[in-house]
Design an enzyme around this catalytic site. Structure first.
Site, PDB file in Angstrom:
ATOM      1  NE  ARG A   1     -18.218  15.954  48.590  1.00  0.00           N
ATOM      2  CZ  ARG A   1     -17.802  16.420  49.758  1.00  0.00           C
ATOM      3  NH1 ARG A   1     -17.547  15.584  50.727  1.00  0.00           N
ATOM      4  NH2 ARG A   1     -17.636  17.688  49.940  1.00  0.00           N
TER       5      ARG A   1
ATOM      6  CB  CYS B   1     -10.433  15.929  53.707  1.00  0.00           C
ATOM      7  SG  CYS B   1      -9.301  16.386  52.410  1.00  0.00           S
TER       8      CYS B   1
ATOM      9  CE  LYS C   1     -15.792  18.439  42.840  1.00  0.00           C
ATOM     10  NZ  LYS C   1     -15.090  19.140  43.931  1.00  0.00           N
ATOM     11  CG  ASN C   2     -12.804  21.600  41.372  1.00  0.00           C
ATOM     12  OD1 ASN C   2     -13.674  21.309  42.187  1.00  0.00           O
ATOM     13  ND2 ASN C   2     -11.652  20.955  41.286  1.00  0.00           N
TER      14      ASN C   2
ATOM     15  CG  ASP D   1      -8.449  17.228  41.664  1.00  0.00           C
ATOM     16  OD1 ASP D   1      -7.911  16.950  42.747  1.00  0.00           O
ATOM     17  OD2 ASP D   1      -9.209  18.220  41.513  1.00  0.00           O
TER      18      ASP D   1
ATOM     19  NE  ARG E   1      -8.275  19.960  50.377  1.00  0.00           N
ATOM     20  CZ  ARG E   1      -9.039  19.662  49.333  1.00  0.00           C
ATOM     21  NH1 ARG E   1      -9.911  18.698  49.404  1.00  0.00           N
ATOM     22  NH2 ARG E   1      -8.951  20.337  48.224  1.00  0.00           N
TER      23      ARG E   1
HETATM   24  C1  UD1 Z   1      -8.614  22.970  44.429  1.00  0.00           C
HETATM   25  C2  UD1 Z   1      -9.618  21.979  43.873  1.00  0.00           C
HETATM   26  C3  UD1 Z   1      -9.140  20.548  44.133  1.00  0.00           C
HETATM   27  C4  UD1 Z   1      -7.716  20.362  43.577  1.00  0.00           C
HETATM   28  C5  UD1 Z   1      -6.788  21.445  44.099  1.00  0.00           C
HETATM   29  C6  UD1 Z   1      -5.407  21.391  43.472  1.00  0.00           C
HETATM   30  C7  UD1 Z   1     -11.717  23.161  44.076  1.00  0.00           C
HETATM   31  C8  UD1 Z   1     -13.058  23.261  44.722  1.00  0.00           C
HETATM   32  N1  UD1 Z   1     -10.907  22.185  44.506  1.00  0.00           N
HETATM   33  O1  UD1 Z   1      -8.579  22.752  45.839  1.00  0.00           O
HETATM   34  O2  UD1 Z   1     -10.043  19.651  43.480  1.00  0.00           O
HETATM   35  O3  UD1 Z   1      -7.237  19.110  44.004  1.00  0.00           O
HETATM   36  O4  UD1 Z   1      -7.339  22.745  43.832  1.00  0.00           O
HETATM   37  O5  UD1 Z   1      -5.500  21.487  42.091  1.00  0.00           O
HETATM   38  O6  UD1 Z   1     -11.412  23.896  43.157  1.00  0.00           O
HETATM   39  N2  UD1 Z   1      -2.506  25.067  50.886  1.00  0.00           N
HETATM   40  C9  UD1 Z   1      -1.922  25.596  52.037  1.00  0.00           C
HETATM   41  N3  UD1 Z   1      -2.476  26.712  52.578  1.00  0.00           N
HETATM   42  C10 UD1 Z   1      -3.553  27.353  52.034  1.00  0.00           C
HETATM   43  C11 UD1 Z   1      -4.143  26.804  50.869  1.00  0.00           C
HETATM   44  C12 UD1 Z   1      -3.590  25.656  50.328  1.00  0.00           C
HETATM   45  O7  UD1 Z   1      -0.956  25.068  52.546  1.00  0.00           O
HETATM   46  O8  UD1 Z   1      -4.002  28.376  52.567  1.00  0.00           O
HETATM   47  C13 UD1 Z   1      -1.926  23.841  50.287  1.00  0.00           C
HETATM   48  C14 UD1 Z   1      -2.894  22.664  50.299  1.00  0.00           C
HETATM   49  O9  UD1 Z   1      -2.859  21.986  51.516  1.00  0.00           O
HETATM   50  C15 UD1 Z   1      -2.371  21.832  49.141  1.00  0.00           C
HETATM   51  C16 UD1 Z   1      -1.897  22.893  48.144  1.00  0.00           C
HETATM   52  O10 UD1 Z   1      -1.709  24.088  48.900  1.00  0.00           O
HETATM   53  O11 UD1 Z   1      -1.290  21.057  49.565  1.00  0.00           O
HETATM   54  C17 UD1 Z   1      -2.837  23.154  47.000  1.00  0.00           C
HETATM   55  O12 UD1 Z   1      -4.110  23.481  47.487  1.00  0.00           O
HETATM   56  P1  UD1 Z   1      -5.131  24.425  46.725  1.00  0.00           P
HETATM   57  O13 UD1 Z   1      -4.614  24.768  45.369  1.00  0.00           O
HETATM   58  O14 UD1 Z   1      -5.487  25.550  47.626  1.00  0.00           O
HETATM   59  O15 UD1 Z   1      -6.365  23.471  46.564  1.00  0.00           O
HETATM   60  P2  UD1 Z   1      -7.884  23.806  46.805  1.00  0.00           P
HETATM   61  O16 UD1 Z   1      -8.186  25.178  46.309  1.00  0.00           O
HETATM   62  O17 UD1 Z   1      -8.272  23.454  48.189  1.00  0.00           O
END
Ligand code: UD1
Length: 420
Positions: free
Chosen positions: A400, A116, A22-23, A308, A121
């Protein structure tokens, strides 16, 4: 509204074929927007989030076709740069479309993703990077976000944290930027490498995925006919292996990338499972009747133990012979599902970012509610290991990330059914 009814006590045994990730498919679908032509994707999982992404692409003017695991996207005629709010709200990760739409259309209007169950996030890193590349970001009323750029320019970007989504967004936005973009402290997840593979098939000059430094040389219009097979879902593989471990079972997972699940297998070995790797993407697991605890496990970005998989492993540890400590370092609020595990008799206390799990001899079936995807998977695992019947509501979350979870698990001996 459907529920899952799990009757615990059966050892899992058999073979599970692992579907595409999915990711990985979500950012690759976003990348199809860069192509002024038709892209073909194979091994796509049949999940609600994938359908939502296809609806978003359709709303932007793409022609999409889906036949089982094969998806065709023709993005030669984009007609809109507005992501419909109802679709963006349905799937938080719709934010990864931002960079691609901006690159192709010069503007994008999308609703701000909310928090969420697992944390706030935020998307500050995504937006800061786009601004650095010359985009203008406007937070409009009613939670809408407008990003515009007549021309993006390449630059050096240092991420404060190796965010998966921010890395993907920058890679996509940089495709048509002027000059070179360098992402430092980039996420190293296999899904980023898969995105790079697809972008290369589009003709994009991108290197470094899988390392902490990614380079993208911006170019002109793309007109390609890529055919791309999505990588296997390492979290789905890990979840089914964890379920087998929790039931003292023996399971074969096929179609996996051994290295992608290395940290998960390492952890399963530490708690007493025997794991073997065979050529051709086959991994076997044999679990003892009672597992050992883990003195300390910390989640971290790839190649560390994935956040995850944290709920699923906590669920497995809840019946181990001793006390384990699991520390969540990626998301700030990812232990809420433990309240539900406690209803089954698990002895877990949460202190800030750490969960202390005192293994109990028996879990007992109960009524529980899934409130997020992986927390839901943890409840299924606990239900399979418990005595008696567990009724799980909130199944929409589980759907999902897992295709027809009850069919897959039933085929390897689980007693699980869906009731409407
Ligand atoms: C992706 C995955 C999710 C997985 C996560 C971490 C997808 C669709 N989802 O989510 O399943 O759990 O990676 O491996 O691929 N953060 C900030 N600011 C930002 C962006 C992120 O503070 O602009 C923080 C987030 O709140 C979190 C951390 O960084 O604490 C990691 O998030 P991130 O790696 O961005 O996760 P996703 O890409 O949302």
């Amino acid at each position: 509204m459907s529920n899952l009814i799990v009757t615990g006590g059966s050892r899992l045994s058999g073979i599970i074929e692992i579907p595409g990730a999915k990711n990985a498919v979500l950012p690759v679908l976003a990348a199809t927007l860069l192509n002024n032509g038709t892209s073909i994707l194979e091994n796509c999982p049949e999940l609600d989030d994938v359908l939502t992404m296809l609806e978003i692409l359709t709303a932007l003017g793409c022609r999409t076709k889906r036949e089982g695991p094969r998806i065709e996207v023709d993005a030669s005629n984009l007609t809109s740069s507005v992501i419909p709010e109802v679709l963006a709200k349905r799937m938080r990760s719709s934010i990864i479309i931002l960079g691609a739409v901006l690159a192709r259309c010069g503007e994008v209007l999308v609703s701000y993703p909310g928090g969420c169950e697992i944390g706030l996030r935020p998307i500050d890193m995504h937006l800061r990077a786009l601004e650095q590349m010359g985009a203008e970001v406007d937070g409009l009323n009613h939670g809408m976000l407008k990003v515009t750029a007549s021309k993006l320019h390449g630059c050096e970007i240092l991420l404060d944290y190796p965010s998966v989504g921010a890395t993907e967004n920058i890679m996509l936005a940089a495709t048509f930027a002027e000059g070179e973009t360098i992402i430092r402290n980039a996420a190293k997840e296999p899904e980023i490498e898969d995105l790079q593979e697809f972008m290369k098939k589009l003709g994009v000059n991108v290197t470094g995925a899988g390392t902490g430094v990614i380079r993208i040389q911006g170019g002109k219009e793309i007109k390609a006919e890529p055919v791309h097979k999505i990588i296997p879902d390492r979290i789905v593989a890990g979840t089914y292996l964890a379920a087998a471990a929790a039931t003292g079972g023996s399971l074969v997972v096929a179609g996996v990338e051994y290295d992608h699940i290395g940290s998960i297998l390492y952890c399963l070995k530490r708690i007493g499972c025997t794991v073997k790797n065979y050529q051709g993407g086959v991994v076997t697991l044999e679990a003892p009747a009672r597992l050992k605890p883990l003195d300390l496990l910390r989640t971290s970005p790839y190649p560390g133990f994935p956040t995850d998989m944290q709920p699923q492993i906590v669920s497995v540890l809840s019946r181990s012979a001793g006390t384990s400590v699991v520390v969540e370092t990626v998301f700030e609020n990812r232990f809420r599902y433990t309240e539900q595990l406690q209803k089954l008799g698990a002895d877990i206390s949460v202190q800030g970012r750490a969960a202390i799990i005192r293994g109990v001899e028996k879990l007992r079936g109960a009524e529980v509610e899934a409130r997020d995807l992986r927390g839901g998977a943890a409840l299924i695992i606990a239900g399979l290991a418990a005595e008696g019947e567990t009724k799980i509501s909130g199944v929409g979350y589980i759907d999902r990330g897992y295709e027809r979870v009850e069919e897959v698990l039933s085929k390897v001996g689980a007693k699980i059914r869906r009731v409407e």
